[in-house]
Design a protein around this motif. Sequence first.
Motif, PDB file in Angstrom:
ATOM      1  N   HIS A  69       0.798  -1.234   0.000  1.00 64.82           N
ATOM      2  CA  HIS A  69       0.000   0.000   0.000  1.00 64.82           C
ATOM      3  C   HIS A  69       0.830   1.283   0.000  1.00 64.82           C
ATOM      4  O   HIS A  69       0.270   2.360   0.141  1.00 64.82           O
ATOM      5  N   ARG A  70       2.146   1.163  -0.096  1.00 67.25           N
ATOM      6  CA  ARG A  70       2.967   2.371  -0.113  1.00 67.25           C
ATOM      7  C   ARG A  70       2.561   3.294  -1.261  1.00 67.25           C
ATOM      8  O   ARG A  70       2.460   4.513  -1.099  1.00 67.25           O
ATOM      9  N   ASP A  71       2.315   2.656  -2.404  1.00 70.18           N
ATOM     10  CA  ASP A  71       1.971   3.473  -3.581  1.00 70.18           C
ATOM     11  C   ASP A  71       0.673   4.244  -3.372  1.00 70.18           C
ATOM     12  O   ASP A  71       0.561   5.405  -3.748  1.00 70.18           O
ATOM     13  N   TRP A  72      -0.342   3.577  -2.724  1.00 74.22           N
ATOM     14  CA  TRP A  72      -1.658   4.212  -2.554  1.00 74.22           C
ATOM     15  C   TRP A  72      -1.716   5.115  -1.328  1.00 74.22           C
ATOM     16  O   TRP A  72      -2.451   6.114  -1.332  1.00 74.22           O
ATOM     17  N   LEU A  73      -0.959   4.784  -0.293  1.00 72.60           N
ATOM     18  CA  LEU A  73      -1.049   5.555   0.950  1.00 72.60           C
ATOM     19  C   LEU A  73      -0.034   6.691   1.023  1.00 72.60           C
ATOM     20  O   LEU A  73      -0.243   7.648   1.784  1.00 72.60           O
ATOM     21  N   ILE A  74       1.037   6.623   0.252  1.00 68.14           N
ATOM     22  CA  ILE A  74       2.091   7.644   0.362  1.00 68.14           C
ATOM     23  C   ILE A  74       2.385   8.294  -0.979  1.00 68.14           C
ATOM     24  O   ILE A  74       2.246   9.510  -1.142  1.00 68.14           O
ATOM     25  N   ASP A  75       2.790   7.480  -1.974  1.00 68.85           N
ATOM     26  CA  ASP A  75       3.273   8.053  -3.230  1.00 68.85           C
ATOM     27  C   ASP A  75       2.188   8.811  -3.980  1.00 68.85           C
ATOM     28  O   ASP A  75       2.369   9.977  -4.354  1.00 68.85           O
ATOM     29  N   ARG A  76       1.073   8.153  -4.221  1.00 70.24           N
ATOM     30  CA  ARG A  76       0.026   8.806  -5.009  1.00 70.24           C
ATOM     31  C   ARG A  76      -0.600  10.003  -4.287  1.00 70.24           C
ATOM     32  O   ARG A  76      -0.829  11.041  -4.917  1.00 70.24           O
ATOM     33  N   PRO A  77      -0.928   9.912  -2.990  1.00 70.76           N
ATOM     34  CA  PRO A  77      -1.430  11.112  -2.314  1.00 70.76           C
ATOM     35  C   PRO A  77      -0.450  12.283  -2.371  1.00 70.76           C
ATOM     36  O   PRO A  77      -0.867  13.439  -2.544  1.00 70.76           O
ATOM     37  N   LEU A  78       0.853  11.994  -2.218  1.00 72.18           N
ATOM     38  CA  LEU A  78       1.830  13.076  -2.301  1.00 72.18           C
ATOM     39  C   LEU A  78       1.877  13.682  -3.707  1.00 72.18           C
ATOM     40  O   LEU A  78       2.029  14.906  -3.869  1.00 72.18           O
ATOM     41  N   THR A  79       1.742  12.821  -4.708  1.00 74.03           N
ATOM     42  CA  THR A  79       1.741  13.330  -6.083  1.00 74.03           C
ATOM     43  C   THR A  79       0.531  14.225  -6.333  1.00 74.03           C
ATOM     44  O   THR A  79       0.641  15.317  -6.910  1.00 74.03           O
ATOM     45  N   ILE A  80      -0.640  13.756  -5.880  1.00 74.57           N
ATOM     46  CA  ILE A  80      -1.852  14.560  -6.050  1.00 74.57           C
ATOM     47  C   ILE A  80      -1.738  15.876  -5.283  1.00 74.57           C
ATOM     48  O   ILE A  80      -2.122  16.946  -5.783  1.00 74.57           O
ATOM     49  N   LEU A  81      -1.201  15.792  -4.063  1.00 75.77           N
ATOM     50  CA  LEU A  81      -1.022  17.007  -3.264  1.00 75.77           C
ATOM     51  C   LEU A  81      -0.081  17.987  -3.947  1.00 75.77           C
ATOM     52  O   LEU A  81      -0.309  19.208  -3.933  1.00 75.77           O
ATOM     53  N   SER A  82       0.965  17.464  -4.562  1.00 72.85           N
ATOM     54  CA  SER A  82       1.895  18.353  -5.270  1.00 72.85           C
ATOM     55  C   SER A  82       1.209  19.035  -6.452  1.00 72.85           C
ATOM     56  O   SER A  82       1.442  20.228  -6.712  1.00 72.85           O
ATOM     57  N   TYR A  83       0.363  18.300  -7.169  1.00 71.28           N
ATOM     58  CA  TYR A  83      -0.389  18.921  -8.265  1.00 71.28           C
ATOM     59  C   TYR A  83      -1.297  20.047  -7.745  1.00 71.28           C
ATOM     60  O   TYR A  83      -1.405  21.118  -8.354  1.00 71.28           O
ATOM     61  N   ILE A  84      -1.964  19.803  -6.619  1.00 70.88           N
ATOM     62  CA  ILE A  84      -2.857  20.818  -6.055  1.00 70.88           C
ATOM     63  C   ILE A  84      -2.078  22.052  -5.637  1.00 70.88           C
ATOM     64  O   ILE A  84      -2.495  23.192  -5.893  1.00 70.88           O
ATOM     65  N   VAL A  85      -0.918  21.837  -5.008  1.00 68.92           N
ATOM     66  CA  VAL A  85      -0.093  22.975  -4.579  1.00 68.92           C
ATOM     67  C   VAL A  85       0.382  23.773  -5.780  1.00 68.92           C
ATOM     68  O   VAL A  85       0.331  25.019  -5.799  1.00 68.92           O
ATOM     69  N   VAL A  86       0.845  23.066  -6.809  1.00 71.25           N
ATOM     70  CA  VAL A  86       1.300  23.760  -8.016  1.00 71.25           C
ATOM     71  C   VAL A  86       0.144  24.534  -8.648  1.00 71.25           C
ATOM     72  O   VAL A  86       0.318  25.678  -9.103  1.00 71.25           O
ATOM     73  N   ALA A  87      -1.037  23.932  -8.681  1.00 76.43           N
ATOM     74  CA  ALA A  87      -2.191  24.607  -9.281  1.00 76.43           C
ATOM     75  C   ALA A  87      -2.562  25.870  -8.512  1.00 76.43           C
ATOM     76  O   ALA A  87      -2.858  26.916  -9.099  1.00 76.43           O
ATOM     77  N   VAL A  88      -2.557  25.767  -7.182  1.00 74.04           N
ATOM     78  CA  VAL A  88      -2.895  26.939  -6.359  1.00 74.04           C
ATOM     79  C   VAL A  88      -1.876  28.052  -6.573  1.00 74.04           C
ATOM     80  O   VAL A  88      -2.241  29.234  -6.745  1.00 74.04           O
ATOM     81  N   LEU A  89      -0.602  27.699  -6.559  1.00 70.09           N
ATOM     82  CA  LEU A  89       0.436  28.714  -6.773  1.00 70.09           C
ATOM     83  C   LEU A  89       0.352  29.312  -8.173  1.00 70.09           C
ATOM     84  O   LEU A  89       0.490  30.533  -8.348  1.00 70.09           O
ATOM     85  N   LEU A  90       0.120  28.456  -9.176  1.00 69.45           N
ATOM     86  CA  LEU A  90       0.023  28.945 -10.546  1.00 69.45           C
ATOM     87  C   LEU A  90      -1.169  29.885 -10.706  1.00 69.45           C
ATOM     88  O   LEU A  90      -1.053  30.950 -11.340  1.00 69.45           O
ATOM     89  N   ARG A  91      -2.297  29.506 -10.130  1.00 72.32           N
ATOM     90  CA  ARG A  91      -3.479  30.373 -10.208  1.00 72.32           C
ATOM     91  C   ARG A  91      -3.220  31.700  -9.519  1.00 72.32           C
ATOM     92  O   ARG A  91      -3.594  32.766 -10.036  1.00 72.32           O
ATOM     93  N   TYR A  92      -2.568  31.669  -8.363  1.00 69.37           N
ATOM     94  CA  TYR A  92      -2.275  32.899  -7.631  1.00 69.37           C
ATOM     95  C   TYR A  92      -1.356  33.816  -8.431  1.00 69.37           C
ATOM     96  O   TYR A  92      -1.605  35.020  -8.555  1.00 69.37           O
ATOM     97  N   VAL A  93      -0.304  33.249  -9.010  1.00 64.09           N
ATOM     98  CA  VAL A  93       0.656  34.050  -9.777  1.00 64.09           C
ATOM     99  C   VAL A  93      -0.003  34.647 -11.014  1.00 64.09           C
ATOM    100  O   VAL A  93       0.174  35.837 -11.323  1.00 64.09           O
ATOM    101  N   LEU A  94      -0.774  33.822 -11.738  1.00 63.60           N
ATOM    102  CA  LEU A  94      -1.426  34.326 -12.944  1.00 63.60           C
ATOM    103  C   LEU A  94      -2.454  35.407 -12.623  1.00 63.60           C
ATOM    104  O   LEU A  94      -2.592  36.387 -13.365  1.00 63.60           O
ATOM    105  N   HIS A  95      -3.179  35.256 -11.537  1.00 64.13           N
ATOM    106  CA  HIS A  95      -4.133  36.291 -11.136  1.00 64.13           C
ATOM    107  C   HIS A  95      -3.411  37.591 -10.797  1.00 64.13           C
ATOM    108  O   HIS A  95      -3.899  38.689 -11.118  1.00 64.13           O
ATOM    109  N   LYS A  96      -2.256  37.489 -10.143  1.00 58.46           N
ATOM    110  CA  LYS A  96      -1.477  38.686  -9.847  1.00 58.46           C
ATOM    111  C   LYS A  96      -0.988  39.360 -11.130  1.00 58.46           C
ATOM    112  O   LYS A  96      -0.975  40.595 -11.237  1.00 58.46           O
ATOM    113  N   VAL A  97      -0.576  38.545 -12.093  1.00 55.89           N
ATOM    114  CA  VAL A  97      -0.129  39.111 -13.371  1.00 55.89           C
ATOM    115  C   VAL A  97      -1.284  39.824 -14.074  1.00 55.89           C
ATOM    116  O   VAL A  97      -1.123  40.916 -14.630  1.00 55.89           O
TER     117      VAL A  97
END
Length: 311
Positions: free
Chosen positions: A14-42
């Motif tokens: 379950h390492r892949d489902w409990l650690i790797d994939r959640p971290l990957t999804i979380l990283s996508y969400i963080v990148v999306a939030v930061l990207l949206r914030y930066v683009l809105h500022k621009v």
Amino acid sequence: MSISLLSFELTDTHRDWLIDRPLTILSYIVVAVLLRYVLHKVIDRMTKPRPTVDEDTSTKRSILRPLQERAARNGVGIGDPAVRERRIQRAQTIGSVFKSGVSIVVLAWVVLQTLATLGFNVAPFIASAGIAGVALGFGAQNLVRDFISGMFMLLEDQYGVGDVVDVGDAIGTVESVGLRVTTIRDIDGTLWYCRNGEILRVGNMSQGHAVAVVDVPVAPTANVDRAQQVAFRAVLDTVERDDLAAFVLEKPELLGVNSVTAGAVTLRLTVRVRAGKQWAVRRALTGAVLEAFDSSGIESPSLMLAPVAGA
């Protein structure tokens, strides 16, 4: 022994489902939030002028710079309240559209990346979205056309709130400019809702400068040369009045005889004025010329009244 075996199974299975994939999804969400914030500022930086002491330098990099340059060429200061209100209105509308577009694109990217991380095949989703987009485009093509037309109207500054415009079916003062509908209040007080996609041509009577055209009739038997001199002198004196001088941009012109009919000879005079002031100036000049004709003895056209039935 059972505890260590359970730990081994959790780590290995379950390492892949409990650690790797959640971290990957979380990283996508963080990148999306930061990207949206930066683009809105621009977008905010591009569309909203920053208030500083020097208005010229504060708006130098604004996407609304063409409106400011046009106002300066027309002799209107960029600090004028009407210009500032129009600039703010355009900035809010354009910025809102860009921000909504950015949010939709970023959200779609996060959803697709999350589905791919969870093991779903996103190719059918993309294909379905393309088909749905085509179907929506055909079904709502009028709506899409209204939005696209509204975007270009705003970007090209064809008109703004407070402008007096002629869009064919409606003539009046613009009360609001949206991406889909423009509302116009005519002289009778009727509020017209005009779809942007249906507006084929726009006559803006509030941009740049305007021309006050004064047509005054005199009797065919009157001395036309003397009437022209009296009318021109009255116009020259009137444009120097304190309540009109600020509106006049150039010296009045006497164009001479404009039309001749059996009952009247019409003289035409013109003067270039500030946009939106042509009607007030024309009324003042017409009244002044008629008074000058009356005091100078210039004959007015006689009214040919039809006989009353039974008289």
